[in-house]
Design a protein around this motif. Structure first.
Motif, PDB file in Angstrom:
ATOM      1  N   SER A  29       0.873  -1.162   0.000  1.00 29.97           N
ATOM      2  CA  SER A  29       0.000   0.000   0.000  1.00 29.97           C
ATOM      3  C   SER A  29       0.911   1.213   0.000  1.00 29.97           C
ATOM      4  O   SER A  29       1.774   1.345   0.874  1.00 29.97           O
ATOM      5  CB  SER A  29      -0.886  -0.002   1.247  1.00 29.97           C
ATOM      6  N   VAL A  30       0.771   2.092  -1.016  1.00 33.76           N
ATOM      7  CA  VAL A  30       1.612   3.280  -1.108  1.00 33.76           C
ATOM      8  C   VAL A  30       0.738   4.526  -1.170  1.00 33.76           C
ATOM      9  O   VAL A  30      -0.413   4.474  -1.602  1.00 33.76           O
ATOM     10  CB  VAL A  30       2.565   3.245  -2.327  1.00 33.76           C
ATOM     11  N   GLU A  75      24.242  -6.311  -5.678  1.00 33.31           N
ATOM     12  CA  GLU A  75      24.795  -6.907  -4.466  1.00 33.31           C
ATOM     13  C   GLU A  75      23.710  -6.885  -3.393  1.00 33.31           C
ATOM     14  O   GLU A  75      23.255  -5.827  -2.996  1.00 33.31           O
ATOM     15  CB  GLU A  75      26.012  -6.114  -3.969  1.00 33.31           C
ATOM     16  N   GLY A  76      23.280  -8.036  -2.943  1.00 30.65           N
ATOM     17  CA  GLY A  76      22.236  -8.082  -1.931  1.00 30.65           C
ATOM     18  C   GLY A  76      20.869  -8.274  -2.569  1.00 30.65           C
ATOM     19  O   GLY A  76      20.739  -8.462  -3.774  1.00 30.65           O
ATOM     20  N   ASP A  77      19.844  -8.201  -1.760  1.00 27.70           N
ATOM     21  CA  ASP A  77      18.484  -8.459  -2.218  1.00 27.70           C
ATOM     22  C   ASP A  77      17.669  -7.176  -2.182  1.00 27.70           C
ATOM     23  O   ASP A  77      17.136  -6.793  -1.138  1.00 27.70           O
ATOM     24  CB  ASP A  77      17.845  -9.550  -1.347  1.00 27.70           C
ATOM     25  N   ALA A  78      17.584  -6.502  -3.318  1.00 25.75           N
ATOM     26  CA  ALA A  78      16.860  -5.230  -3.400  1.00 25.75           C
ATOM     27  C   ALA A  78      15.404  -5.386  -3.011  1.00 25.75           C
ATOM     28  O   ALA A  78      14.803  -4.472  -2.451  1.00 25.75           O
ATOM     29  CB  ALA A  78      16.966  -4.655  -4.812  1.00 25.75           C
ATOM     30  N   SER A  79      14.821  -6.560  -3.276  1.00 23.99           N
ATOM     31  CA  SER A  79      13.410  -6.763  -2.958  1.00 23.99           C
ATOM     32  C   SER A  79      13.152  -6.771  -1.457  1.00 23.99           C
ATOM     33  O   SER A  79      12.043  -6.491  -1.015  1.00 23.99           O
ATOM     34  CB  SER A  79      12.900  -8.065  -3.579  1.00 23.99           C
ATOM     35  N   LYS A  80      14.158  -7.075  -0.676  1.00 23.06           N
ATOM     36  CA  LYS A  80      14.013  -7.052   0.789  1.00 23.06           C
ATOM     37  C   LYS A  80      14.557  -5.760   1.397  1.00 23.06           C
ATOM     38  O   LYS A  80      14.142  -5.345   2.463  1.00 23.06           O
ATOM     39  CB  LYS A  80      14.722  -8.252   1.401  1.00 23.06           C
ATOM     40  N   ARG A  81      15.481  -5.131   0.705  1.00 23.07           N
ATOM     41  CA  ARG A  81      16.127  -3.926   1.227  1.00 23.07           C
ATOM     42  C   ARG A  81      15.241  -2.684   1.110  1.00 23.07           C
ATOM     43  O   ARG A  81      15.215  -1.856   2.021  1.00 23.07           O
ATOM     44  CB  ARG A  81      17.434  -3.680   0.477  1.00 23.07           C
ATOM     45  N   PHE A  82      14.526  -2.547   0.003  1.00 21.29           N
ATOM     46  CA  PHE A  82      13.771  -1.321  -0.265  1.00 21.29           C
ATOM     47  C   PHE A  82      12.265  -1.555  -0.137  1.00 21.29           C
ATOM     48  O   PHE A  82      11.734  -2.527  -0.661  1.00 21.29           O
ATOM     49  CB  PHE A  82      14.099  -0.786  -1.658  1.00 21.29           C
ATOM     50  N   VAL A  83      11.603  -0.606   0.531  1.00 22.10           N
ATOM     51  CA  VAL A  83      10.162  -0.681   0.752  1.00 22.10           C
ATOM     52  C   VAL A  83       9.516   0.555   0.127  1.00 22.10           C
ATOM     53  O   VAL A  83       9.812   1.683   0.531  1.00 22.10           O
ATOM     54  CB  VAL A  83       9.833  -0.736   2.264  1.00 22.10           C
ATOM     55  N   PRO A  84       8.632   0.356  -0.870  1.00 17.94           N
ATOM     56  CA  PRO A  84       7.987   1.514  -1.503  1.00 17.94           C
ATOM     57  C   PRO A  84       7.029   2.194  -0.536  1.00 17.94           C
ATOM     58  O   PRO A  84       6.287   1.530   0.182  1.00 17.94           O
ATOM     59  CB  PRO A  84       7.244   0.903  -2.693  1.00 17.94           C
ATOM     60  N   ALA A  96       8.102   9.943  -9.425  1.00 13.87           N
ATOM     61  CA  ALA A  96       9.035   8.939  -8.928  1.00 13.87           C
ATOM     62  C   ALA A  96       8.377   8.134  -7.816  1.00 13.87           C
ATOM     63  O   ALA A  96       7.473   8.617  -7.129  1.00 13.87           O
ATOM     64  CB  ALA A  96      10.302   9.603  -8.396  1.00 13.87           C
ATOM     65  N   LEU A  97       8.852   6.919  -7.644  1.00 11.09           N
ATOM     66  CA  LEU A  97       8.435   6.069  -6.540  1.00 11.09           C
ATOM     67  C   LEU A  97       9.520   6.167  -5.465  1.00 11.09           C
ATOM     68  O   LEU A  97      10.690   5.893  -5.732  1.00 11.09           O
ATOM     69  CB  LEU A  97       8.269   4.624  -7.023  1.00 11.09           C
ATOM     70  N   LEU A  98       9.121   6.617  -4.277  1.00  9.81           N
ATOM     71  CA  LEU A  98      10.060   6.806  -3.170  1.00  9.81           C
ATOM     72  C   LEU A  98      10.084   5.567  -2.293  1.00  9.81           C
ATOM     73  O   LEU A  98       9.025   5.028  -1.936  1.00  9.81           O
ATOM     74  CB  LEU A  98       9.666   8.032  -2.350  1.00  9.81           C
ATOM     75  N   PHE A  99      11.282   5.147  -1.913  1.00 11.64           N
ATOM     76  CA  PHE A  99      11.485   3.942  -1.115  1.00 11.64           C
ATOM     77  C   PHE A  99      12.214   4.250   0.179  1.00 11.64           C
ATOM     78  O   PHE A  99      13.134   5.068   0.193  1.00 11.64           O
ATOM     79  CB  PHE A  99      12.369   2.937  -1.879  1.00 11.64           C
ATOM     80  N   ASP A 100      11.849   3.544   1.238  1.00  9.64           N
ATOM     81  CA  ASP A 100      12.668   3.491   2.445  1.00  9.64           C
ATOM     82  C   ASP A 100      13.768   2.471   2.198  1.00  9.64           C
ATOM     83  O   ASP A 100      13.561   1.474   1.500  1.00  9.64           O
ATOM     84  CB  ASP A 100      11.844   3.040   3.657  1.00  9.64           C
ATOM     85  N   ASP A 101      14.938   2.716   2.779  1.00  7.42           N
ATOM     86  CA  ASP A 101      16.081   1.817   2.657  1.00  7.42           C
ATOM     87  C   ASP A 101      16.319   1.198   4.028  1.00  7.42           C
ATOM     88  O   ASP A 101      16.697   1.898   4.975  1.00  7.42           O
ATOM     89  CB  ASP A 101      17.307   2.600   2.184  1.00  7.42           C
ATOM     90  N   ASP A 106      18.149   6.733   7.323  1.00  3.17           N
ATOM     91  CA  ASP A 106      18.163   8.185   7.152  1.00  3.17           C
ATOM     92  C   ASP A 106      18.115   8.604   5.689  1.00  3.17           C
ATOM     93  O   ASP A 106      17.876   9.769   5.391  1.00  3.17           O
ATOM     94  CB  ASP A 106      19.411   8.790   7.802  1.00  3.17           C
ATOM     95  N   GLU A 107      18.369   7.690   4.791  1.00  7.82           N
ATOM     96  CA  GLU A 107      18.473   8.046   3.376  1.00  7.82           C
ATOM     97  C   GLU A 107      17.761   7.014   2.512  1.00  7.82           C
ATOM     98  O   GLU A 107      18.263   5.930   2.282  1.00  7.82           O
ATOM     99  CB  GLU A 107      19.946   8.123   2.962  1.00  7.82           C
ATOM    100  N   GLY A 108      16.594   7.369   1.986  1.00  6.93           N
ATOM    101  CA  GLY A 108      15.886   6.493   1.060  1.00  6.93           C
ATOM    102  C   GLY A 108      16.323   6.778  -0.367  1.00  6.93           C
ATOM    103  O   GLY A 108      17.226   7.577  -0.619  1.00  6.93           O
ATOM    104  N   ILE A 109      15.669   6.112  -1.293  1.00  8.84           N
ATOM    105  CA  ILE A 109      15.957   6.334  -2.705  1.00  8.84           C
ATOM    106  C   ILE A 109      14.679   6.739  -3.437  1.00  8.84           C
ATOM    107  O   ILE A 109      13.567   6.484  -2.964  1.00  8.84           O
ATOM    108  CB  ILE A 109      16.584   5.097  -3.382  1.00  8.84           C
ATOM    109  N   ALA A 110      14.868   7.349  -4.583  1.00  5.47           N
ATOM    110  CA  ALA A 110      13.769   7.695  -5.476  1.00  5.47           C
ATOM    111  C   ALA A 110      14.043   7.029  -6.818  1.00  5.47           C
ATOM    112  O   ALA A 110      15.113   7.220  -7.399  1.00  5.47           O
ATOM    113  CB  ALA A 110      13.677   9.208  -5.654  1.00  5.47           C
ATOM    114  N   VAL A 111      13.087   6.215  -7.261  1.00  2.00           N
ATOM    115  CA  VAL A 111      13.186   5.637  -8.594  1.00  2.00           C
ATOM    116  C   VAL A 111      12.345   6.530  -9.501  1.00  2.00           C
ATOM    117  O   VAL A 111      11.116   6.499  -9.457  1.00  2.00           O
ATOM    118  CB  VAL A 111      12.703   4.175  -8.637  1.00  2.00           C
ATOM    119  N   CYS A 112      13.035   7.369 -10.259  1.00  2.00           N
ATOM    120  CA  CYS A 112      12.364   8.305 -11.170  1.00  2.00           C
ATOM    121  C   CYS A 112      11.797   7.509 -12.345  1.00  2.00           C
ATOM    122  O   CYS A 112      12.482   6.660 -12.907  1.00  2.00           O
ATOM    123  CB  CYS A 112      13.347   9.339 -11.683  1.00  2.00           C
TER     124      CYS A 112
END
Length: 126
Positions: A29-30, A75-84, A96-101, A106-112
């Protein structure tokens, strides 16, 4: 406010509603957020066109998100690391879709997604 394109929206430092998306075979749910500084600013025609674009190409856009995450974070499992968390539509129609890391709270990512598909830090995007 009830928008013919976004549906029922609530103003709280931007217009917000919720939707469901699926990434890596997980449902989330986003928050859908149309950026606005003041309630009187409303929603721009560019934002409406962008939400229509996302809706018309939702599966394609979400596959692009998965591909970018797997490519940039091989490197690692992006599907478990990032939460939309938020699908953010800027006033100019870019989004963009913003993710918690989970590895860096303290620093999430944005998938533009539009106008260019790429990954940047949330600080850089916002």
């Amino acid at each position: 406010m009830n928008s013919t394109v976004f549906g029922e929206l609530v103003f709280n430092v931007g217009w917000k509603t919720e939707t469901e998306i699926s990434l890596f075979n997980n449902n989330y749910s986003v928050i859908i957020k149309a950026a606005a500084y003041f309630e009187k600013d409303g929603i721009t025609a560019n934002q409406e066109a962008a939400i229509v674009d996302f809706g018309d190409h939702k599966n394609e856009r979400l596959k692009s998100v998965e591909k970018l995450l797997l490519t940039d974070f091989s490197e690692g499992d992006a599907s478990k690391r990032f939460v939309p968390r938020t699908l953010l539509f800027q006033r100019n129609g870019s989004y963009a879709l913003l993710f918690d890391d989970r590895e860096d709270e303290d620093e999430g990512i944005a998938v533009c997604l539009q106008p260019e598909a790429k990954i940047v830090s949330q600080d850089e995007y916002l």
